[in-house]
Design a protein around this motif. Structure first.
Motif, PDB file in Angstrom:
ATOM      1  N   MET A   1       0.856  -1.183   0.000  1.00  0.00           N
ATOM      2  CA  MET A   1       0.000   0.000   0.000  1.00  0.00           C
ATOM      3  C   MET A   1       0.892   1.232   0.000  1.00  0.00           C
ATOM      4  O   MET A   1       1.797   1.361   0.804  1.00  0.00           O
ATOM      5  N   ASP A   2       0.628   2.159  -0.897  1.00  0.00           N
ATOM      6  CA  ASP A   2       1.421   3.365  -1.029  1.00  0.00           C
ATOM      7  C   ASP A   2       0.711   4.517  -0.329  1.00  0.00           C
ATOM      8  O   ASP A   2      -0.347   4.954  -0.765  1.00  0.00           O
ATOM      9  N   ILE A   3       1.282   5.001   0.778  1.00  0.00           N
ATOM     10  CA  ILE A   3       0.634   6.079   1.525  1.00  0.00           C
ATOM     11  C   ILE A   3       1.480   7.345   1.501  1.00  0.00           C
ATOM     12  O   ILE A   3       1.398   8.171   2.378  1.00  0.00           O
ATOM     13  N   GLN A   4       2.288   7.478   0.479  1.00  0.00           N
ATOM     14  CA  GLN A   4       3.111   8.670   0.343  1.00  0.00           C
ATOM     15  C   GLN A   4       2.251   9.850  -0.082  1.00  0.00           C
ATOM     16  O   GLN A   4       1.093   9.702  -0.431  1.00  0.00           O
ATOM     17  N   THR A   5       2.851  11.040  -0.060  1.00  0.00           N
ATOM     18  CA  THR A   5       2.137  12.225  -0.521  1.00  0.00           C
ATOM     19  C   THR A   5       2.428  12.493  -1.990  1.00  0.00           C
ATOM     20  O   THR A   5       2.295  13.598  -2.461  1.00  0.00           O
ATOM     21  N   LYS A   6       2.840  11.468  -2.688  1.00  0.00           N
ATOM     22  CA  LYS A   6       3.069  11.589  -4.125  1.00  0.00           C
ATOM     23  C   LYS A   6       2.146  10.630  -4.852  1.00  0.00           C
ATOM     24  O   LYS A   6       1.886   9.535  -4.400  1.00  0.00           O
ATOM     25  N   LYS A   7       1.661  11.084  -5.986  1.00  0.00           N
ATOM     26  CA  LYS A   7       0.847  10.244  -6.854  1.00  0.00           C
ATOM     27  C   LYS A   7       1.586  10.100  -8.168  1.00  0.00           C
ATOM     28  O   LYS A   7       2.506  10.849  -8.465  1.00  0.00           O
ATOM     29  N   MET A   8       1.168   9.132  -8.962  1.00  0.00           N
ATOM     30  CA  MET A   8       1.831   8.919 -10.244  1.00  0.00           C
ATOM     31  C   MET A   8       0.850   9.101 -11.384  1.00  0.00           C
ATOM     32  O   MET A   8      -0.276   8.592 -11.324  1.00  0.00           O
ATOM     33  N   LEU A   9       1.278   9.830 -12.391  1.00  0.00           N
ATOM     34  CA  LEU A   9       0.538   9.950 -13.637  1.00  0.00           C
ATOM     35  C   LEU A   9       1.216   8.995 -14.603  1.00  0.00           C
ATOM     36  O   LEU A   9       2.382   9.174 -14.954  1.00  0.00           O
ATOM     37  N   CYS A  10       0.506   7.945 -14.973  1.00  0.00           N
ATOM     38  CA  CYS A  10       1.056   6.923 -15.861  1.00  0.00           C
ATOM     39  C   CYS A  10       0.743   7.317 -17.300  1.00  0.00           C
ATOM     40  O   CYS A  10      -0.415   7.487 -17.656  1.00  0.00           O
ATOM     41  N   VAL A  11       1.773   7.471 -18.113  1.00  0.00           N
ATOM     42  CA  VAL A  11       1.585   7.862 -19.507  1.00  0.00           C
ATOM     43  C   VAL A  11       1.972   6.681 -20.395  1.00  0.00           C
ATOM     44  O   VAL A  11       3.113   6.227 -20.376  1.00  0.00           O
ATOM     45  N   LEU A  12       0.990   6.186 -21.133  1.00  0.00           N
ATOM     46  CA  LEU A  12       1.217   5.113 -22.095  1.00  0.00           C
ATOM     47  C   LEU A  12       1.131   5.700 -23.492  1.00  0.00           C
ATOM     48  O   LEU A  12       0.391   6.648 -23.719  1.00  0.00           O
ATOM     49  N   VAL A  13       1.872   5.125 -24.397  1.00  0.00           N
ATOM     50  CA  VAL A  13       1.774   5.534 -25.799  1.00  0.00           C
ATOM     51  C   VAL A  13       1.356   4.325 -26.619  1.00  0.00           C
ATOM     52  O   VAL A  13       1.750   3.198 -26.334  1.00  0.00           O
ATOM     53  N   ARG A  14       0.533   4.573 -27.607  1.00  0.00           N
ATOM     54  CA  ARG A  14       0.138   3.533 -28.546  1.00  0.00           C
ATOM     55  C   ARG A  14       0.463   4.057 -29.934  1.00  0.00           C
ATOM     56  O   ARG A  14       0.104   5.178 -30.283  1.00  0.00           O
ATOM     57  N   TYR A  15       1.164   3.238 -30.678  1.00  0.00           N
ATOM     58  CA  TYR A  15       1.579   3.669 -32.011  1.00  0.00           C
ATOM     59  C   TYR A  15       1.658   2.479 -32.952  1.00  0.00           C
ATOM     60  O   TYR A  15       1.618   1.334 -32.530  1.00  0.00           O
ATOM     61  N   GLN A  16       1.762   2.795 -34.230  1.00  0.00           N
ATOM     62  CA  GLN A  16       1.862   1.763 -35.249  1.00  0.00           C
ATOM     63  C   GLN A  16       3.305   1.673 -35.711  1.00  0.00           C
ATOM     64  O   GLN A  16       3.913   2.657 -36.100  1.00  0.00           O
ATOM     65  N   GLN A  17       3.843   0.454 -35.654  1.00  0.00           N
ATOM     66  CA  GLN A  17       5.211   0.233 -36.105  1.00  0.00           C
ATOM     67  C   GLN A  17       5.253   0.160 -37.630  1.00  0.00           C
ATOM     68  O   GLN A  17       4.216   0.103 -38.293  1.00  0.00           O
ATOM     69  N   ALA A  18       6.476   0.123 -38.168  1.00  0.00           N
ATOM     70  CA  ALA A  18       6.668   0.055 -39.617  1.00  0.00           C
ATOM     71  C   ALA A  18       5.996  -1.188 -40.213  1.00  0.00           C
ATOM     72  O   ALA A  18       5.521  -1.164 -41.348  1.00  0.00           O
ATOM     73  N   ASP A  19       5.938  -2.288 -39.439  1.00  0.00           N
ATOM     74  CA  ASP A  19       5.307  -3.517 -39.933  1.00  0.00           C
ATOM     75  C   ASP A  19       3.788  -3.512 -39.699  1.00  0.00           C
ATOM     76  O   ASP A  19       3.132  -4.541 -39.784  1.00  0.00           O
ATOM     77  N   HIS A  20       3.238  -2.344 -39.357  1.00  0.00           N
ATOM     78  CA  HIS A  20       1.804  -2.106 -39.147  1.00  0.00           C
ATOM     79  C   HIS A  20       1.258  -2.730 -37.863  1.00  0.00           C
ATOM     80  O   HIS A  20       0.061  -2.783 -37.660  1.00  0.00           O
ATOM     81  N   LYS A  21       2.131  -3.219 -37.014  1.00  0.00           N
ATOM     82  CA  LYS A  21       1.715  -3.778 -35.734  1.00  0.00           C
ATOM     83  C   LYS A  21       1.453  -2.624 -34.760  1.00  0.00           C
ATOM     84  O   LYS A  21       2.252  -1.696 -34.659  1.00  0.00           O
ATOM     85  N   ILE A  22       0.314  -2.687 -34.029  1.00  0.00           N
ATOM     86  CA  ILE A  22      -0.024  -1.667 -33.034  1.00  0.00           C
ATOM     87  C   ILE A  22       0.621  -2.069 -31.712  1.00  0.00           C
ATOM     88  O   ILE A  22       0.468  -3.196 -31.246  1.00  0.00           O
ATOM     89  N   VAL A  23       1.354  -1.136 -31.119  1.00  0.00           N
ATOM     90  CA  VAL A  23       2.109  -1.400 -29.897  1.00  0.00           C
ATOM     91  C   VAL A  23       1.713  -0.386 -28.828  1.00  0.00           C
ATOM     92  O   VAL A  23       1.539   0.796 -29.123  1.00  0.00           O
ATOM     93  N   THR A  24       1.563  -0.864 -27.598  1.00  0.00           N
ATOM     94  CA  THR A  24       1.325   0.022 -26.452  1.00  0.00           C
ATOM     95  C   THR A  24       2.498  -0.137 -25.502  1.00  0.00           C
ATOM     96  O   THR A  24       2.864  -1.254 -25.143  1.00  0.00           O
ATOM     97  N   ARG A  25       3.085   0.970 -25.105  1.00  0.00           N
ATOM     98  CA  ARG A  25       4.260   0.954 -24.233  1.00  0.00           C
ATOM     99  C   ARG A  25       4.110   1.989 -23.114  1.00  0.00           C
ATOM    100  O   ARG A  25       3.485   3.036 -23.300  1.00  0.00           O
TER     101      ARG A  25
END
Length: 156
Positions: A1-25
């Motif tokens: 359990m995280d009870i710190q006074t900090k929160k995290m904003l999680c940033v994910l990116v989704r993009y299409q690779q050259a081989d047309h595969k969709i990737v989320t990172r």
């Protein structure tokens, strides 16, 4: 359990690779001081992160988030600030969270006895190995697929 006074904003990116595969990172975990998690603070930190990584805001297509007001509200939210800088951006609220809210609202008109009965059945069966085995025996007798009795839970 995280009870710190900090929160995290999680940033994910989704993009299409050259081989047309969709990737989320995972792009970045941005730490936010929990004493001021306003939309303006979140957006400013997000913009700084984008600039630090030499990324253009104009390349953003959309934002996917839960429906919390600070992220998706009509006025003074993360998305409203993003939409000022990137007018073509789209908002996609979390389908799972939205569905859970709809189900919760729908269940609120049902008598409480039904929920209590479902919780009672789960507790009765799951607290005994013998009763779990009897459920499997019944499923075998009726030649149906084996299903575990699931615990009824809330949205979170």
């Amino acid at each position: 359990m995280d009870i710190q006074t900090k929160k995290m904003l999680c940033v994910l990116v989704r993009y299409q690779q050259a081989d047309h595969k969709i990737v989320t990172r995972l792009f970045e975990l941005i730490y936010i001081d929990a004493t001021n998690g306003s939309a303006q603070v979140l957006y400013n930190v997000f913009k700084e992160t984008m600039l630090k990584n030499n990324l253009n805001l104009s390349d953003i297509v959309g934002l996917a988030s839960d429906g919390v007001a600070v992220m998706t509200g009509k006025n003074n939210s993360f998305f409203s600030l993003l939409n000022k800088d990137v007018p073509h951006s789209l908002l996609l609220k979390c389908v799972c969270h939205s569905s859970a809210l709809v189900a919760s609202k729908a269940c609120s008109v049902l008598p409480n006895e039904l929920e209590e009965l479902m919780r009672g059945i789960y507790t009765y069966i799951s607290s005994s190995s013998k009763r779990c085995a009897q459920v499997i025996e019944i499923q075998n007798y009726f030649n149906i697929e084996h299903y575990k009795v699931l615990k009824l839970s809330g949205t979170r």
